[in-house]
Write a protein that holds these residues in place. Structure first.
Motif, short mmCIF file in Angstrom:
data_model
loop_
_atom_site.label_atom_id
_atom_site.label_comp_id
_atom_site.label_asym_id
_atom_site.label_seq_id
_atom_site.Cartn_x
_atom_site.Cartn_y
_atom_site.Cartn_z
N ALA A 34 0.83 -1.14 -0.06
CA ALA A 34 -0.01 0.05 -0.17
C ALA A 34 1.15 1.31 -0.11
O ALA A 34 0.52 2.19 -0.92
CB ALA A 34 -1.11 -0.14 1.26
N THR A 93 -14.43 5.04 0.61
CA THR A 93 -14.00 4.12 1.48
C THR A 93 -14.92 4.22 2.61
O THR A 93 -15.11 3.08 3.39
CB THR A 93 -12.68 5.00 1.99
N ALA A 110 -14.11 -0.06 -3.12
CA ALA A 110 -12.58 -0.18 -2.89
C ALA A 110 -12.29 -1.63 -3.51
O ALA A 110 -12.90 -2.51 -3.08
CB ALA A 110 -12.56 -0.22 -1.39
N THR A 115 -8.15 0.64 -7.44
CA THR A 115 -6.83 1.37 -7.02
C THR A 115 -6.03 1.85 -8.36
O THR A 115 -5.40 2.74 -8.30
CB THR A 115 -6.20 0.27 -6.27
N LYS A 118 -7.90 4.63 -10.12
CA LYS A 118 -7.70 5.81 -9.49
C LYS A 118 -6.60 6.33 -9.94
O LYS A 118 -6.35 7.73 -9.95
CB LYS A 118 -7.84 5.38 -7.87
N SER A 138 -5.47 8.87 -2.23
CA SER A 138 -4.50 7.87 -1.73
C SER A 138 -5.07 7.19 -0.71
O SER A 138 -4.89 5.98 -0.50
CB SER A 138 -3.32 8.59 -0.99
N GLN A 140 -8.38 5.89 -0.89
CA GLN A 140 -8.90 4.94 -1.68
C GLN A 140 -7.93 3.85 -2.16
O GLN A 140 -8.36 2.63 -2.22
CB GLN A 140 -9.92 5.24 -2.74
N VAL A 141 -6.81 4.39 -2.72
CA VAL A 141 -5.65 3.57 -3.27
C VAL A 141 -5.23 2.74 -2.31
O VAL A 141 -5.00 1.47 -2.45
CB VAL A 141 -4.76 4.42 -3.70
N GLY A 144 -7.89 0.17 -1.30
CA GLY A 144 -8.04 -1.02 -2.21
C GLY A 144 -7.08 -1.95 -1.92
O GLY A 144 -7.44 -3.21 -2.14
N VAL A 145 -5.78 -1.56 -1.72
CA VAL A 145 -4.75 -2.62 -1.73
C VAL A 145 -4.83 -3.53 -0.44
O VAL A 145 -4.93 -4.78 -0.38
CB VAL A 145 -3.27 -1.98 -1.51
#
Length: 450
Positions: A34, A93, A110, A115, A118, A138, A140-141, A144-145
């Motif tokens: 992440a 999120t 998510a 990711t 985005k 960032s 949500q990124v 998602g990870v």
């Protein structure tokens, strides 16, 4: 009767089962991943915006074609393939954490797919020169990870998807701002409402590891550097109060505009946006380009560089810039492109603080700018603790803790009189909209063969 812990017995119990240790190792690996995603996103956005600046300096009027075309393309791709990637990323999120959302629907808000989308669409937004930030995306990124780790954990693991989403969101804020304490407070104040004991270890681990990745890439530096402020005295009270009140009203108005625009209130322009979203985005991109050219390029991008120059005493943000940045950020968000509002909000708040400093006490400029950043961000998000801690860590402003806290609290209180909570309202809107979507194909009942 309480007994002292049995160290040997507890250690033997921990080492007797290898599966929990494997689960922890998986979570550690995803936390590092992440952090790498957020660092890669940061580097990519900086590279994309540098390309935009080259175009701006080489052929300014070409932006009247470039920015609208890019904005329309981003919105078309987002709506066509990645509808969950639009906007900030924080409401998504929060929506994924909503108990009303079934587990099979969380991927709408998510996932690894979102990711990657985005990051790509966010980078394109910076290449277009839109008034967006990377900090909200960032969240949500990283979320998602982190949530992807659940599929590799044991079925009886105490680490659930909710804990992973919260940990990812907190890690995203911590890595984006290089502000680990802000990540913890953000998890409590904005995402979960409380810090559960079983989730706290996952959250802290994700923040530490993602933060270490960011520090390894960019160094252990404050986002805006270290500012020098005079010792706070009674001469700060009047101007500081003006800054907090002005930021509260301006931030409340901004949040109210965002809520009305993004929830599709029954207005003529929103009906046009719903019917012709790509054309609407092209017009919005054209207006953003015109505003940027009128401001000499100051309103393009996140606005962080302008704040850094101003805090260093090399520049001033005029009231006109502040107004134009306000409008450009609102128009960009209204178009529906993937992009955050944290960094632009800090820039607008800095402009308000600087303008009041020039009118009242120029010697207090740095302090009032910092209070403006905390106040406007708190007013927009209605998350005062997160706002003042973010600003405190970004400017290494521990000497201004009480001033920043007071500004954030007062501005947030004023904003609550004007607008509903922005992220919470948008998240509720997304949850309601998702409930009316058709079930994914894999949910369809299967028929047995005869």
């Amino acid at each position: 009767m309480n007994h002292e812990p049995d160290f040997i017995g507890n250690l033997r119990s921990e080492l007797s089962n290898w599966r929990p240790w494997l689960d922890r190792t998986i979570v550690l690996g995803y936390a590092v991943t992440a952090g790498l995603f957020v660092v890669g996103f940061t580097i990519a956005t900086e590279w994309a915006f540098s390309l935009f600046e080259r175009l701006h300096h080489a052929a300014p009027w070409a932006l009247l074609l470039w920015t609208p075309a890019m904005t329309a393309g981003i919105v078309w791709a987002t709506r066509r393939w990645f509808p969950g990637a639009g906007g900030s990323g924080i409401p998504q999120t929060k929506a994924a954490l909503d108990p009303a959302v079934p587990a099979e629907r969380r991927g709408l808000f998510a996932s690894l797919r979102l990711t990657v989308a985005k990051i790509g669409l966010g980078v394109a937004g910076f290449a277009a020169g839109l008034s967006i930030g990377r900090e909200g995306p960032s969240v949500q990124v990283a979320a998602g990870v982190m949530q992807h780790a659940r599929r590799w954990l044991s079925p009886d693991s105490t680490i659930d998807t909710r804990a992973l989403l919260i940990a990812g969101g907190a890690a995203g804020i911590a890595a984006a701002f290089n502000a680990p304490l802000a990540g913890v407070v953000f998890a409590i104040e904005e995402l979960s409402g409380r810090l559960e004991a079983r989730a706290s270890g996952v959250i802290i681990t994700a923040i530490v590891l993602a933060g270490l990745v960011a520090v390894s890439a960019f160094g252990n530096l404050s986002y805006f550097g270290i500012i020098r402020v005079p010792p706070p005295g009674w001469n700060l009270l009047g101007p500081g109060l003006l800054v907090a009140l002005a930021c509260g009203m301006a931030g409340g108005l901004f949040a109210r505009l965002m809520v009305a625009s993004l929830t599709g209130s029954p207005q003529r322009l929103n009906r046009c946006r719903a019917r012709w979203p790509v054309r609407f985005a092209a017009i919005g991109g054209l207006l953003v380009a015109l505003i940027g050219l009128a401001s000499g390029g100051a309103t393009f991008g996140a606005g962080s560089e302008a704040v850094k120059q101003m805090l260093a005493g090399h520049d001033e943000l005029t009231p006109l810039y502040t107004l134009l940045k306000f409008i450009a950020t609102w128009l960009t968000a209204w178009c529906g492109v993937p992009g955050g509002i944290f960094a632009p909000s800090l820039s607008i708040g800095a402009g308000i603080g600087d303008g009041i400093a020039q009118l009242t006490e120029p010697a207090l400029g740095s302090a009032l700018i910092a209070m403006g950043m905390a106040g406007f961000l708190a007013a927009v998000t209605q998350a005062p603790l997160t706002a003042f801690i973010i600003v405190m860590e970004m400017i290494d402003g521990h000497s201004m803790v009480l001033s920043l806290m007071a500004s954030a609290m007062l501005a947030s209180l004023v904003s609550r009189m004007i607008s509903r909570p922005l992220y919470e309202t948008l998240a509720d809107h997304m949850v309601i909209a998702a409930a009316h979507l058709p079930k994914p194909s894999h949910e369809a009942p299967r028929t047995r063969r005869a």
